[in-house]
Scaffold this motif. Structure first.
Motif, PDB file in Angstrom:
ATOM      1  N   VAL A 122       0.867  -1.171   0.000  1.00 20.37           N
ATOM      2  CA  VAL A 122       0.000   0.000   0.000  1.00 20.37           C
ATOM      3  C   VAL A 122       0.905   1.223   0.000  1.00 20.37           C
ATOM      4  N   VAL A 123       0.690   2.116  -0.961  1.00 19.39           N
ATOM      5  CA  VAL A 123       1.585   3.264  -1.153  1.00 19.39           C
ATOM      6  C   VAL A 123       0.827   4.567  -0.934  1.00 19.39           C
ATOM      7  N   ALA A 124       1.380   5.396  -0.056  1.00 14.88           N
ATOM      8  CA  ALA A 124       0.931   6.781   0.067  1.00 14.88           C
ATOM      9  C   ALA A 124       1.864   7.609  -0.806  1.00 14.88           C
ATOM     10  N   PHE A 125       1.452   7.838  -2.043  1.00 11.29           N
ATOM     11  CA  PHE A 125       2.321   8.514  -2.998  1.00 11.29           C
ATOM     12  C   PHE A 125       2.620   9.936  -2.552  1.00 11.29           C
ATOM     13  N   GLY A 126       3.858  10.347  -2.790  1.00  5.76           N
ATOM     14  CA  GLY A 126       4.309  11.648  -2.315  1.00  5.76           C
ATOM     15  C   GLY A 126       3.678  12.826  -3.021  1.00  5.76           C
ATOM     16  N   ASP A 127       3.441  12.711  -4.315  1.00  5.02           N
ATOM     17  CA  ASP A 127       2.976  13.886  -5.056  1.00  5.02           C
ATOM     18  C   ASP A 127       2.158  13.445  -6.256  1.00  5.02           C
ATOM     19  N   GLU A 128       0.902  13.859  -6.297  1.00  4.12           N
ATOM     20  CA  GLU A 128       0.040  13.612  -7.452  1.00  4.12           C
ATOM     21  C   GLU A 128      -0.583  14.899  -7.964  1.00  4.12           C
ATOM     22  N   GLU A 129      -0.914  15.797  -7.054  1.00  4.52           N
ATOM     23  CA  GLU A 129      -1.623  17.009  -7.439  1.00  4.52           C
ATOM     24  C   GLU A 129      -0.743  17.999  -8.196  1.00  4.52           C
ATOM     25  N   GLY A 130       0.555  18.025  -7.907  1.00  2.00           N
ATOM     26  CA  GLY A 130       1.426  18.993  -8.558  1.00  2.00           C
ATOM     27  C   GLY A 130       1.255  20.404  -8.043  1.00  2.00           C
ATOM     28  N   THR A 131       0.684  20.556  -6.850  1.00  2.00           N
ATOM     29  CA  THR A 131       0.373  21.884  -6.332  1.00  2.00           C
ATOM     30  C   THR A 131       1.621  22.702  -6.028  1.00  2.00           C
ATOM     31  N   ARG A 132       2.617  22.072  -5.442  1.00  2.00           N
ATOM     32  CA  ARG A 132       3.799  22.838  -5.029  1.00  2.00           C
ATOM     33  C   ARG A 132       4.742  23.118  -6.185  1.00  2.00           C
ATOM     34  N   PHE A 133       4.979  22.127  -7.035  1.00  2.00           N
ATOM     35  CA  PHE A 133       6.020  22.268  -8.065  1.00  2.00           C
ATOM     36  C   PHE A 133       5.478  22.255  -9.492  1.00  2.00           C
ATOM     37  N   GLN A 134       4.171  22.082  -9.678  1.00  2.00           N
ATOM     38  CA  GLN A 134       3.594  21.994 -11.029  1.00  2.00           C
ATOM     39  C   GLN A 134       4.152  20.818 -11.816  1.00  2.00           C
ATOM     40  N   SER A 135       4.693  19.828 -11.114  1.00  2.00           N
ATOM     41  CA  SER A 135       5.225  18.624 -11.758  1.00  2.00           C
ATOM     42  C   SER A 135       4.625  17.440 -11.029  1.00  2.00           C
ATOM     43  N   THR A 136       3.655  16.786 -11.641  1.00  2.00           N
ATOM     44  CA  THR A 136       2.821  15.834 -10.924  1.00  2.00           C
ATOM     45  C   THR A 136       3.263  14.386 -11.126  1.00  2.00           C
ATOM     46  N   LEU A 137       2.684  13.475 -10.324  1.00  2.00           N
ATOM     47  CA  LEU A 137       2.923  12.026 -10.390  1.00  2.00           C
ATOM     48  C   LEU A 137       4.376  11.646 -10.102  1.00  2.00           C
ATOM     49  N   ILE A 138       5.048  12.433  -9.274  1.00  2.00           N
ATOM     50  CA  ILE A 138       6.444  12.147  -8.963  1.00  2.00           C
ATOM     51  C   ILE A 138       6.589  10.762  -8.344  1.00  2.00           C
ATOM     52  N   GLY A 139       5.768  10.454  -7.330  1.00  2.00           N
ATOM     53  CA  GLY A 139       5.907   9.193  -6.623  1.00  2.00           C
ATOM     54  C   GLY A 139       5.547   7.987  -7.451  1.00  2.00           C
ATOM     55  N   SER A 140       4.414   8.051  -8.164  1.00  2.00           N
ATOM     56  CA  SER A 140       3.982   6.893  -8.949  1.00  2.00           C
ATOM     57  C   SER A 140       4.872   6.674 -10.173  1.00  2.00           C
ATOM     58  N   ARG A 141       5.385   7.733 -10.754  1.00  2.00           N
ATOM     59  CA  ARG A 141       6.316   7.555 -11.873  1.00  2.00           C
ATOM     60  C   ARG A 141       7.598   6.857 -11.410  1.00  2.00           C
ATOM     61  N   ALA A 142       8.017   7.120 -10.183  1.00  2.00           N
ATOM     62  CA  ALA A 142       9.211   6.462  -9.667  1.00  2.00           C
ATOM     63  C   ALA A 142       9.000   4.953  -9.585  1.00  2.00           C
ATOM     64  N   LEU A 143       7.855   4.512  -9.068  1.00  2.00           N
ATOM     65  CA  LEU A 143       7.580   3.079  -8.964  1.00  2.00           C
ATOM     66  C   LEU A 143       7.388   2.445 -10.333  1.00  2.00           C
ATOM     67  N   ALA A 144       6.786   3.205 -11.249  1.00  2.00           N
ATOM     68  CA  ALA A 144       6.506   2.666 -12.581  1.00  2.00           C
ATOM     69  C   ALA A 144       7.748   2.598 -13.469  1.00  2.00           C
ATOM     70  N   GLY A 145       8.826   3.258 -13.035  1.00  4.00           N
ATOM     71  CA  GLY A 145      10.050   3.244 -13.830  1.00  4.00           C
ATOM     72  C   GLY A 145      10.065   4.245 -14.952  1.00  4.00           C
ATOM     73  N   ASN A 146       9.180   5.255 -14.895  1.00  8.03           N
ATOM     74  CA  ASN A 146       9.153   6.277 -15.949  1.00  8.03           C
ATOM     75  C   ASN A 146       9.348   7.670 -15.364  1.00  8.03           C
ATOM     76  N   PHE A 147      10.117   7.746 -14.285  1.00  8.65           N
ATOM     77  CA  PHE A 147      10.374   9.029 -13.637  1.00  8.65           C
ATOM     78  C   PHE A 147      11.204   9.936 -14.534  1.00  8.65           C
ATOM     79  N   ASP A 148      10.776  11.183 -14.658  1.00 12.12           N
ATOM     80  CA  ASP A 148      11.481  12.177 -15.468  1.00 12.12           C
ATOM     81  C   ASP A 148      12.426  12.959 -14.569  1.00 12.12           C
ATOM     82  N   HIS A 149      13.713  12.680 -14.663  1.00 14.53           N
ATOM     83  CA  HIS A 149      14.682  13.325 -13.771  1.00 14.53           C
ATOM     84  C   HIS A 149      14.801  14.828 -14.033  1.00 14.53           C
ATOM     85  N   ASP A 150      14.321  15.295 -15.178  1.00 14.67           N
ATOM     86  CA  ASP A 150      14.343  16.742 -15.438  1.00 14.67           C
ATOM     87  C   ASP A 150      13.449  17.497 -14.456  1.00 14.67           C
ATOM     88  N   CYS A 151      12.423  16.815 -13.920  1.00 13.62           N
ATOM     89  CA  CYS A 151      11.499  17.497 -13.010  1.00 13.62           C
ATOM     90  C   CYS A 151      12.175  17.842 -11.692  1.00 13.62           C
TER      91      CYS A 151
END
Length: 415
Positions: A122-151
């Motif tokens: 069970v995962v409490a993902f760190g960031d989905e809304e993108g409210t603070r950085f305007q770059s969303t899905l940080i946590g789930s992209r990391a698990l999925a293996g498609n994290f964009d390091h430019d963000c």
């Protein structure tokens, strides 16, 4: 399989109330990625995980992951969860429902002596809304293996980068790539979420089974003019950035209203110098566009951007647009749709099929594994608002359905 408990819904709402107290002061819930409130809520969630027999761990991307013993042993694993972060002055249930509910379902199954023949995370993902950085899905992209390091270079309003925020939070940006899950060990991803719309309420159904998630894109728009004294500069010839931006926003709204299966919003607006007696020299605003059809969204985007350019030319303004996020629409897996529908039917709930007009962590997780979603009715279809609400009865129904789904789930090697 039926639960021996009749008050799971009340326990669920109590826990969501507890999590909601981890918020910045003010209306609703404001809990941003890598904030003190984020750290505070993870302590609460970690306690729930331990009670359910899960081992909690903060990962390199700022996710809190609770693993069962079978998951820790590397056995085939089902991933569940949602995001803990909120919009500014949001509600208690968006995201957090999908964290608290599966933990409660696992706790109740454990209490009843039911051991699942597969691993669970069970995962409490760190960031989905993108409210603070305007770059969303940080946590789930990391698990999925498609994290964009430019963000990692994206900044918040105070100039803090994502990289700096994660490091200060206790994560490790250099290790995010190692979080990618192995496809052959993941059974699927399932998320429980409030509907964020009025369909279930209108049809008097507590739950819905999601068939697909919408495509989303976000743009940052900068309109530049020329500041001047509001009392001495003639109206004719002014290069007022706010007047131009206002017309742009109205035109975007017109296009959205005129296009079927196309919705969007200008949700954030910044004006400079933001003084009562100075002509605005610069306006920055966000433009979010959503549609289940990539073609509809592309045509609508081009229509809007062409109109913005024409307005800028008419007012002699400079226009700069930048796409900051994009995610295509994705389908939920038929076998998970079927399994969730069967769980609804076995527990006496209608299995309303629904399309999700909102984006979720499944937009990232679909690149790793099959995804499924269960929607829970919310009052007035309201979300991203302090008055967001569900009932204890609906929470109880959703918990029982998820318990049934988990108990019935057929796993490769166990079929």
């Amino acid at each position: 399989m039926t639960s021996t408990s009749s008050d799971l819904g009340h326990t669920l709402l109590q826990r969501l109330d507890e999590a909601a107290r981890c918020s910045e002061p003010g209306p609703g819930v404001t809990r941003l990625f890598c904030s003190p409130q984020h750290r505070e809520v993870l302590e609460v969630i970690a306690d729930w995980m331990r009670i359910a027999g899960l081992t909690p761990e903060l990962d390199a991307a700022g996710n809190l992951v609770g693993r069962s013993d079978r998951a820790l042993a590397g056995e085939p694993t089902l991933i569940m969860g949602s995001h803990q972060d909120t919009v500014v002055e949001g509600g208690k249930y968006d995201g957090m429902l999908g964290v608290a509910l599966p933990i409660l379902a696992l706790e109740q199954l454990r209490r009843e002596g039911h051991e699942l023949p597969y691993g669970v995370e069970v995962v409490a993902f760190g960031d989905e809304e993108g409210t603070r950085f305007q770059s969303t899905l940080i946590g789930s992209r990391a698990l999925a293996g498609n994290f964009d390091h430019d963000c990692l270079a994206a900044t918040d309003a105070q100039g803090v980068t994502v990289k700096e925020a994660i490091e200060a939070f206790g994560g490790d940006p250099s290790a995010i790539a190692s979080l990618a899950r192995s496809r052959d060990r993941v059974l699927g991803y399932v998320e429980v979420h409030i509907e964020q719309g009025p369909v279930l309420e209108k049809r008097n159904h507590a739950l819905g089974v999601v068939t697909a998630l919408t495509g989303i894109e976000r743009h940052r728009v900068q309109v530049s003019g020329k500041a001047g004294h509001a009392g001495t500069t003639p109206m004719e010839g002014r290069r007022d950035a706010l007047v131009g931006a206002a017309e742009m926003i109205l035109e975007a709204n017109r296009v959205l209203h005129a296009t079927e299966d196309f919705v969007g919003v200008v949700g954030k607006l910044d004006v400079r110098p933001n003084a009562v007696n100075v002509i605005p020299s610069e306006v920055n605003f966000t433009l979010e566009l959503r549609s289940p059809s990539a073609e509809v969204r592309a045509r609508g985007r081009e229509t809007i951007l062409e109109a913005l350019a024409a307005i800028a030319g008419r007012y002699e303004l400079e226009l700069h647009t930048e796409q900051t996020y994009s995610a295509e629409a994705v389908d939920c897996a038929p076998w998970l749709i079927n399994a969730l529908q069967q769980a609804c039917e076995r527990t006496g709930e209608a299995a309303e099929p629904l399309f999700s007009g909102a984006g979720h962590d499944g937009l990232a997780m679909c690149e790793l594994t099959d995804i499924g979603m269960l929607f829970v009715r919310c009052r007035d279809g309201l979300s991203h608002h302090p008055d967001e609400a569900i009932t204890a009865a609906d929470g109880d129904a959703a918990t029982r359905v998820l318990m049934q789904f988990l108990s019935d789930l057929e796993v490769p090697g166990f079929r």
